[in-house]
Design a protein around this motif. Sequence first.
Motif, short mmCIF file in Angstrom:
data_model
loop_
_atom_site.label_atom_id
_atom_site.label_comp_id
_atom_site.label_asym_id
_atom_site.label_seq_id
_atom_site.Cartn_x
_atom_site.Cartn_y
_atom_site.Cartn_z
N CYS A 42 1.00 -1.08 0.03
CA CYS A 42 0.15 -0.07 -0.06
C CYS A 42 0.70 1.32 0.05
CB CYS A 42 -1.06 -0.05 1.17
SG CYS A 42 -2.23 -1.35 1.24
N SER A 69 2.13 1.98 -3.56
CA SER A 69 1.05 2.34 -4.34
C SER A 69 0.47 3.62 -4.07
CB SER A 69 -0.19 1.41 -4.59
OG SER A 69 -0.67 1.29 -3.42
N LEU A 70 0.50 4.02 -2.88
CA LEU A 70 -0.34 5.24 -2.40
C LEU A 70 0.47 6.55 -2.42
CD1 LEU A 70 -2.49 4.01 0.38
CD2 LEU A 70 -3.14 4.41 -1.87
#
Length: 126
Positions: free
Chosen positions: A106, A109-110
């Motif tokens: 995460c 990707s964030l």
Amino acid sequence: MQCQENGCPGKGREGMAAMNRSSYGYSRVDNEDPEEAQHRRAQFLIYKSMQRADQAGRRRRRPSWLRVKISKLRIKIGKRLKRLTSAVFSAKMDLCKHVSCVFRSCKTSLLPARHVRTLPAPSVCS
């Protein structure tokens, strides 16, 4: 003054024994009542026979079937609890690994990607 054979003038063996005894020491009673001596000996013999009977009773005694069953059950429960705690611990560790892996994915990707400078390709000289 000349000392006698024990080293104390005029007192003999009794003087030497009195000197050797400490102030709190016990002295032996020479004149004991025969009834008291017999009573003391009888008490000692009773005590010894009771002690022997107690020891003989302990050696011959077999554990009851209920006691054996309970002890086996306790061992069985203990083994199962040990297996359960190790399984819980390993599951907890697997979960922690999985959660950290998810957070890492995460995060990549964030968060915006960092600009990574790439090196120029090496030139081939001929």
